[in-house]
Write an enzyme that holds these catalytic residues in place. Sequence first.
Site, PDB file in Angstrom:
ATOM      1  N   ASN A 107       0.857  -1.180   0.000  1.00  0.00           N
ATOM      2  CA  ASN A 107       0.000   0.000   0.000  1.00  0.00           C
ATOM      3  C   ASN A 107       0.893   1.230   0.000  1.00  0.00           C
ATOM      4  OD1 ASN A 107      -1.511   2.137   2.208  1.00  0.00           O
ATOM      5  ND2 ASN A 107      -2.603   1.542   0.355  1.00  0.00           N
ATOM      6  N   TYR A 149      -0.796   9.642   4.267  1.00  0.00           N
ATOM      7  CA  TYR A 149      -1.214   9.807   5.651  1.00  0.00           C
ATOM      8  C   TYR A 149      -0.273  10.812   6.311  1.00  0.00           C
ATOM      9  CZ  TYR A 149      -2.724   5.143   4.174  1.00  0.00           C
ATOM     10  OH  TYR A 149      -3.230   4.088   3.459  1.00  0.00           O
ATOM     11  N   ARG A 150      -0.825  11.885   6.819  1.00  0.00           N
ATOM     12  CA  ARG A 150       0.011  12.952   7.358  1.00  0.00           C
ATOM     13  C   ARG A 150       0.852  12.455   8.539  1.00  0.00           C
ATOM     14  NH1 ARG A 150      -5.324  15.210   9.874  1.00  0.00           N
ATOM     15  NH2 ARG A 150      -5.004  14.803  12.095  1.00  0.00           N
ATOM     16  N   TRP A 187      -3.294   7.120  10.487  1.00  0.00           N
ATOM     17  CA  TRP A 187      -4.054   6.144   9.702  1.00  0.00           C
ATOM     18  C   TRP A 187      -5.526   6.216  10.088  1.00  0.00           C
ATOM     19  CZ3 TRP A 187       0.241   2.295  11.085  1.00  0.00           C
ATOM     20  CH2 TRP A 187       1.133   2.168  10.013  1.00  0.00           C
ATOM     21  N   GLU A 237      -0.914   1.037  -5.562  1.00  0.00           N
ATOM     22  CA  GLU A 237      -0.886   2.396  -6.106  1.00  0.00           C
ATOM     23  C   GLU A 237       0.253   2.598  -7.091  1.00  0.00           C
ATOM     24  OE1 GLU A 237      -3.307   2.481  -2.450  1.00  0.00           O
ATOM     25  OE2 GLU A 237      -1.344   1.614  -2.946  1.00  0.00           O
ATOM     26  N   ASP A 243      -7.288  20.934   8.694  1.00  0.00           N
ATOM     27  CA  ASP A 243      -7.531  19.912   7.679  1.00  0.00           C
ATOM     28  C   ASP A 243      -8.203  20.466   6.425  1.00  0.00           C
ATOM     29  OD1 ASP A 243      -7.499  17.213   6.718  1.00  0.00           O
ATOM     30  OD2 ASP A 243      -7.729  16.546   8.788  1.00  0.00           O
TER      31      ASP A 243
END
Length: 613
Positions: A173, A177-178, A191, A237, A286
């Site tokens: 994967n 994710y920050r 996550w 990906e 965000d």
Amino acid sequence: MKRAYKNLRDFVRTLEEQGELLRITAPVSRDLEITEITDIMCKSPGGGKALFFEQVVESPFPVLTNAFGSEKRVCMALGVRHLDALAARVRRFIEVEPPKSLAQAVRLLPLGLDLLRFIPRKTRTAPCQEVILRGADVDLNRLPVLKCWPKDGGPFVTLPVVITQSLKTGKRNAGMYRLQVYDAKTTGMHWHIHKDGSHYFQEYRAAGKAMPVAVAIGTDPATTYAATAPLPRGVDEMILSGFIRRAPVPLTRAVTVPLEVPAEAEFILEGYVDPEELRVEGPFGDHTGYYSLTDTYPVFHLTAVTHRRNPIYPATIVGRPPMEDCYLAKATERLFLPLLQAVLPEIKDYWLPWEGVFHNITVVAVHKEYPGHARKVMSALWGQGQMSFCKALVMVDAAVDLGRPRTVLETVLNTVDLERDLYITEGVLDVLDHSAPEPLFGGKVGLDATARLASETPRPPRPRPSSWPDDATILRHTQDVSQRFTGCRRLDLDVANPVLLLNVVKDGTVSARSLAPALFEAEALRPFAVFALYDRDIALQDGSLVLWKLFNNVDPLRDIVRSGGRVVVDATKKGPEDGHLRPWPDDIVMDPDVAARVRRRARELGIEAYLAS
């Protein structure tokens, strides 16, 4: 149009050649200043320019922002002249039928060869490992990791490609994710529970094993985009990136963890996540335009940092739309349309308005064939992968042009019967939804604005006023109902369901929706079918603002009140008086001193023209 970029610097070079890059040579701080400059650019017409900050006060490395932040640049990043061209390539693959003859098989051979180009290839040539730092030499503080907004819990890596591998299947994967930087060697690992990285983490947690992780920062643009895409679980990906690039992503073995990483990346962070260690992460300004609240998340421990000799550090700033991520979301909207149509062929098109921050509203144009067809599509979408998190679905006929927002709004308001066409239910919500009384689950709303078929009961007609009083007169009528109303705006639309926007004072004693019965009963307000309630400080003339508040602040089950084919929608901030007991997040607002300082330096920074616009 260049199809594939070898690496990020190749993309930067092309952006500059095309006049899409602004170099800022004056010194800037990674703490808030880069955010303020980037936000000005993002809010400029068409998304302004990509920004290359050559001198970051706190770091030896330059910073790139807003690289994807326009329609032209996101098309350049993905190697197409327009985003629908990429969707056409997807459709070409998913609509291929098995050959019925040798001649057909021969004609399909180029398609098979094209598929081979998607598969990542291994290489020992790894520019990402020109500099290797381990042990005491690992220091995240040397990187220009941005503190984006004043109330952020710290600096955050905002454009990482986080690489993990399933303990059970070995599938890779690469998700975005920050990472909140805690200190020189640890970060948070944000996550969300519905992401592949989190699923793989749970596998390691169940096995009681530390989870190896690698983070690529500054990959080629197709790989960066692919990490944001909502692919089905288990789909690599890197293959999507290869599909977009029409060239494989070169991967190399990481130095201290058993993972493969993009060889052409600018930086690689290597390390592990301890399945039993959690730490408070956040707040974070965000993409919703609000601060996501603090929560506990796993901790990423670094064992090595590798990078190019002269690396570029890319970052994205998220906040109230429009921002750079809006254009990435548009790419996803176009790319995934053929996949959605493969499951639901009656869908002609769909649209994710920016103010809905990607998960709060979707407008869908459908080929309606039978009674209840629109309702069936709603139910199907709420059961489809990432679409299951969508809070509001609006169905219109296939003839409606979704590229004309005003036409869409007029079509909906001219068509719907708010008594029968408004469908309120419950379901799963995105973790960032703050409006529901409980996290992750709450109200959803569907609106069927498709034309009635001959076999369906016709919608009742609504009388239309021949003229309207001005807003000042309307406000006096609303204040006859309650002195809590302090402002109003009638939407200037000739529609069957007229809309009135209202500012209301909330003092913590009563809910705004408790005013709904009196609004319905007021004779002078009877021509209005829709009342939308906003806090007193909301500028009702700002169309984008009122839509953003409407889409983000409403739990349909609690905040929509219906009576006789009319509705009141409460888009105010909620508290205990509304039955909302969990914290309500703050709007993201820049520190006024930072904003003023950037404006004083506008000429020095080279952004004067964008500030004026």
